[in-house]
Write a protein that holds these residues in place. Structure first.
Motif, PDB file in Angstrom:
ATOM      1  N   GLY A 229      13.142   8.531  20.777  1.00  0.00           N
ATOM      2  CA  GLY A 229      14.028   7.999  21.810  1.00  0.00           C
ATOM      3  C   GLY A 229      14.572   9.016  22.790  1.00  0.00           C
ATOM      4  O   GLY A 229      15.428   8.692  23.608  1.00  0.00           O
ATOM      5  N   GLY A 230      14.108  10.243  22.718  1.00  0.00           N
ATOM      6  CA  GLY A 230      14.635  11.283  23.616  1.00  0.00           C
ATOM      7  C   GLY A 230      14.074  11.166  25.025  1.00  0.00           C
ATOM      8  O   GLY A 230      12.940  10.719  25.222  1.00  0.00           O
ATOM      9  N   LYS A 231      14.893  11.562  26.003  1.00  0.00           N
ATOM     10  CA  LYS A 231      14.457  11.495  27.405  1.00  0.00           C
ATOM     11  C   LYS A 231      13.264  12.428  27.639  1.00  0.00           C
ATOM     12  O   LYS A 231      13.264  13.564  27.175  1.00  0.00           O
ATOM     13  CB  LYS A 231      15.634  11.879  28.305  1.00  0.00           C
ATOM     14  CG  LYS A 231      15.379  11.608  29.773  1.00  0.00           C
ATOM     15  CD  LYS A 231      16.643  11.818  30.592  1.00  0.00           C
ATOM     16  CE  LYS A 231      16.368  12.055  32.070  1.00  0.00           C
ATOM     17  NZ  LYS A 231      15.260  11.307  32.657  1.00  0.00           N
ATOM     18  N   ASP A 232      12.266  11.904  28.350  1.00  0.00           N
ATOM     19  CA  ASP A 232      11.069  12.690  28.719  1.00  0.00           C
ATOM     20  C   ASP A 232      10.413  13.367  27.512  1.00  0.00           C
ATOM     21  O   ASP A 232       9.900  14.487  27.621  1.00  0.00           O
ATOM     22  CB  ASP A 232      11.428  13.764  29.766  1.00  0.00           C
ATOM     23  CG  ASP A 232      11.942  13.145  31.051  1.00  0.00           C
ATOM     24  OD1 ASP A 232      11.445  12.065  31.424  1.00  0.00           O
ATOM     25  OD2 ASP A 232      12.860  13.732  31.675  1.00  0.00           O
ATOM     26  N   ALA A 233      10.419  12.692  26.391  1.00  0.00           N
ATOM     27  CA  ALA A 233       9.793  13.260  25.189  1.00  0.00           C
ATOM     28  C   ALA A 233       8.287  13.422  25.420  1.00  0.00           C
ATOM     29  O   ALA A 233       7.655  12.628  26.113  1.00  0.00           O
ATOM     30  CB  ALA A 233      10.038  12.357  23.990  1.00  0.00           C
ATOM     31  N   THR A 234       7.736  14.469  24.825  1.00  0.00           N
ATOM     32  CA  THR A 234       6.283  14.642  24.850  1.00  0.00           C
ATOM     33  C   THR A 234       5.778  14.690  23.417  1.00  0.00           C
ATOM     34  O   THR A 234       6.212  15.515  22.616  1.00  0.00           O
ATOM     35  CB  THR A 234       5.880  15.926  25.605  1.00  0.00           C
ATOM     36  OG1 THR A 234       6.774  16.992  25.240  1.00  0.00           O
ATOM     37  CG2 THR A 234       5.952  15.706  27.101  1.00  0.00           C
ATOM     38  N   ASP A 318      16.853   7.253  25.547  1.00  0.00           N
ATOM     39  CA  ASP A 318      16.260   6.765  26.792  1.00  0.00           C
ATOM     40  C   ASP A 318      15.331   5.580  26.500  1.00  0.00           C
ATOM     41  O   ASP A 318      14.366   5.713  25.745  1.00  0.00           O
ATOM     42  CB  ASP A 318      15.475   7.910  27.450  1.00  0.00           C
ATOM     43  CG  ASP A 318      15.006   7.559  28.851  1.00  0.00           C
ATOM     44  OD1 ASP A 318      15.161   8.383  29.760  1.00  0.00           O
ATOM     45  OD2 ASP A 318      14.457   6.443  29.024  1.00  0.00           O
ATOM     46  N   ARG A 319      15.657   4.454  27.124  1.00  0.00           N
ATOM     47  CA  ARG A 319      14.853   3.239  26.922  1.00  0.00           C
ATOM     48  C   ARG A 319      13.380   3.431  27.291  1.00  0.00           C
ATOM     49  O   ARG A 319      12.508   2.790  26.713  1.00  0.00           O
ATOM     50  CB  ARG A 319      15.415   2.102  27.786  1.00  0.00           C
ATOM     51  CG  ARG A 319      16.715   1.524  27.305  1.00  0.00           C
ATOM     52  CD  ARG A 319      17.206   0.482  28.308  1.00  0.00           C
ATOM     53  NE  ARG A 319      18.409  -0.206  27.850  1.00  0.00           N
ATOM     54  CZ  ARG A 319      19.633   0.287  27.919  1.00  0.00           C
ATOM     55  NH1 ARG A 319      19.846   1.490  28.406  1.00  0.00           N
ATOM     56  NH2 ARG A 319      20.664  -0.423  27.498  1.00  0.00           N
ATOM     57  N   ASN A 320      13.120   4.275  28.272  1.00  0.00           N
ATOM     58  CA  ASN A 320      11.721   4.451  28.715  1.00  0.00           C
ATOM     59  C   ASN A 320      10.849   5.036  27.614  1.00  0.00           C
ATOM     60  O   ASN A 320       9.674   4.689  27.479  1.00  0.00           O
ATOM     61  CB  ASN A 320      11.658   5.353  29.953  1.00  0.00           C
ATOM     62  CG  ASN A 320      12.406   4.741  31.105  1.00  0.00           C
ATOM     63  OD1 ASN A 320      12.111   3.614  31.528  1.00  0.00           O
ATOM     64  ND2 ASN A 320      13.418   5.452  31.605  1.00  0.00           N
ATOM     65  N   THR A 321      11.443   5.947  26.832  1.00  0.00           N
ATOM     66  CA  THR A 321      10.683   6.542  25.729  1.00  0.00           C
ATOM     67  C   THR A 321      10.473   5.516  24.623  1.00  0.00           C
ATOM     68  O   THR A 321       9.376   5.414  24.055  1.00  0.00           O
ATOM     69  CB  THR A 321      11.413   7.792  25.191  1.00  0.00           C
ATOM     70  OG1 THR A 321      11.719   8.640  26.293  1.00  0.00           O
ATOM     71  CG2 THR A 321      10.544   8.555  24.206  1.00  0.00           C
ATOM     72  N   LEU A 322      11.533   4.732  24.331  1.00  0.00           N
ATOM     73  CA  LEU A 322      11.389   3.667  23.324  1.00  0.00           C
ATOM     74  C   LEU A 322      10.268   2.713  23.736  1.00  0.00           C
ATOM     75  O   LEU A 322       9.444   2.293  22.910  1.00  0.00           O
ATOM     76  CB  LEU A 322      12.702   2.884  23.175  1.00  0.00           C
ATOM     77  CG  LEU A 322      13.945   3.671  22.720  1.00  0.00           C
ATOM     78  CD1 LEU A 322      15.192   2.777  22.783  1.00  0.00           C
ATOM     79  CD2 LEU A 322      13.766   4.220  21.302  1.00  0.00           C
TER      80      LEU A 322
END
Ligand code: AHN
Ligand code: ZN
Length: 337
Positions: A229-234, A318-322
């Motif tokens: 769930g972290g922002k901009d996770a890779t 961050d919802r985008n990562t989820l």
């Protein structure tokens, strides 16, 4: 949103066929000579990141779910109730496990089975416990503070709860087992450097892999979600995943790229991580991969700057990562036949 790639394809060579398609073929319709009907897997539903985010938030609201805490008990009950509400057959594995410090910790693995009688199965998992120590926090006075575990714990569980909700609405062709492992994060803290940390992590998954909830349990493969769930996770390829389950890693990363989430899933090797997938590979002998971040530019940890710090809270989810991880997992589930 309908994913056109996965919608049942009717291939017609003629305009007549096309019109028949638009009119809709009835249940008992037989394709005319020369027509090809391709039966596809069930269309993939759309992963709802707001729903997953709420499930993360609800876990965090219990407080840190450290072993044997009130928050842990209450959250465990809630997880069981959620899985049951989504139609899963729930099994709990409760026992004592011995921690590195000799403490006897109560362990509660929570397993939700969808289509339990289907012999074609896959396994999805995440740990649900919280670390009792923010021992990677830059401020030493926080080292004995338990973490909120918004990312480290709740994110993987939140994504899998949303997956469970989607499965209830759209049954896939295969059975799915969702396992929430307990006591993953009680590994030797950094402030005790003299203690051997080998084997101190992943106590719940070690237990399950040695005695699965079903005798002779088997699954085609497993996917572990950890800190998703972290922002901009890779999510680079984790080393043990590539070693034990290379075809599954390729399948998952390919689905991520096909679904438009390639930026989260670089097709490059990352480091080796001791995590819940190891006992699954080594003891249960089920090929299992780990989706876990490896951050190139983070200072405090390669897992991200909030890892095992008091900043592992909702502010950094961050919802985008989820969405990237959840949609990718759904694509994998619904492409299995
Ligand atoms: C080690 O640090 C050896 N493994 C990381 C496993 C972990 C901790 N995952 C989440 N928290
Ligand atoms: Zn952790």
């Amino acid at each position: 949103m309908i994913n056109l790639r996965n919608v049942c394809l009717f291939l017609f060579p003629t305009l007549g066929g096309l019109l028949a398609c638009c009119g809709g073929m009835g249940k008992g319709d037989v394709p005319k000579t020369g027509e090809t009907v391709q039966k596809a897997a069930v269309a993939t539903p759309s992963f709802n990141a707001d729903s997953a985010y709420r499930y993360v938030e609800e876990q965090v609201a219990f407080g840190p779910r450290t072993p044997d805490s009130d928050a842990h008990h209450a959250c465990g009950d809630w997880l069981v109730a959620q899985l049951e509400a989504f139609g899963a057959v729930v099994t709990e594995q409760c026992d004592k496990v011995t921690a590195f410090d000799g403490k006897q910790l109560p362990m509660r693995n929570i397993i939700g089975a969808f289509q339990p009688d289907n012999r074609k199965r896959i396994l999805l998992c995440a740990h649900w416990d919280c670390r009792p120590w923010a021992d990677n926090d830059p401020d030493k006075k926080n080292h004995h503070t338990p973490v909120d575990g918004a990312n480290d714990g709740a994110s993987g569980v939140g994504v899998l709860l949303e997956v469970a909700r989607q499965i209830q609405q759209t049954q896939p062709s295969i059975g799915v087992d969702i396992i929430f492992f307990d006591v993953e994060d009680y590994g030797v803290p950094q402030f005790l450097p003299e203690v051997d940390s080998e084997g101190s992590w992943c106590l719940g998954s070690q237990y399950w892999a040695s005695s699965p909830h079903v005798p002779d349990y088997n699954a085609r493969f497993g996917i572990l979600l950890d800190m998703v769930g972290g922002k901009d996770a890779t999510f680079f390829y984790e080393g043990f995943s590539k070693h034990y389950a290379p075809a599954i890693a390729d399948k998952v990363w390919e689905k991520a790229h096909q679904s438009g989430f390639g930026q989260y899933f670089p097709k490059q090797a990352g480091g080796y991580v001791t995590d819940d997938h190891l006992p699954i590979n080594r003891i249960a002998r089920i090929p299992c991969i780990d989706i876990i971040p490896m951050m190139v530019d983070c200072e405090l940890s390669s897992f991200g700057d909030t890892w095992h710090t008091v900043n592992d809270n909702m502010e950094h989810i961050d919802r985008n990562t989820l969405k990237a991880v959840g949609q990718t997992v759904l694509e994998v589930i619904y492409s299995e036949k």
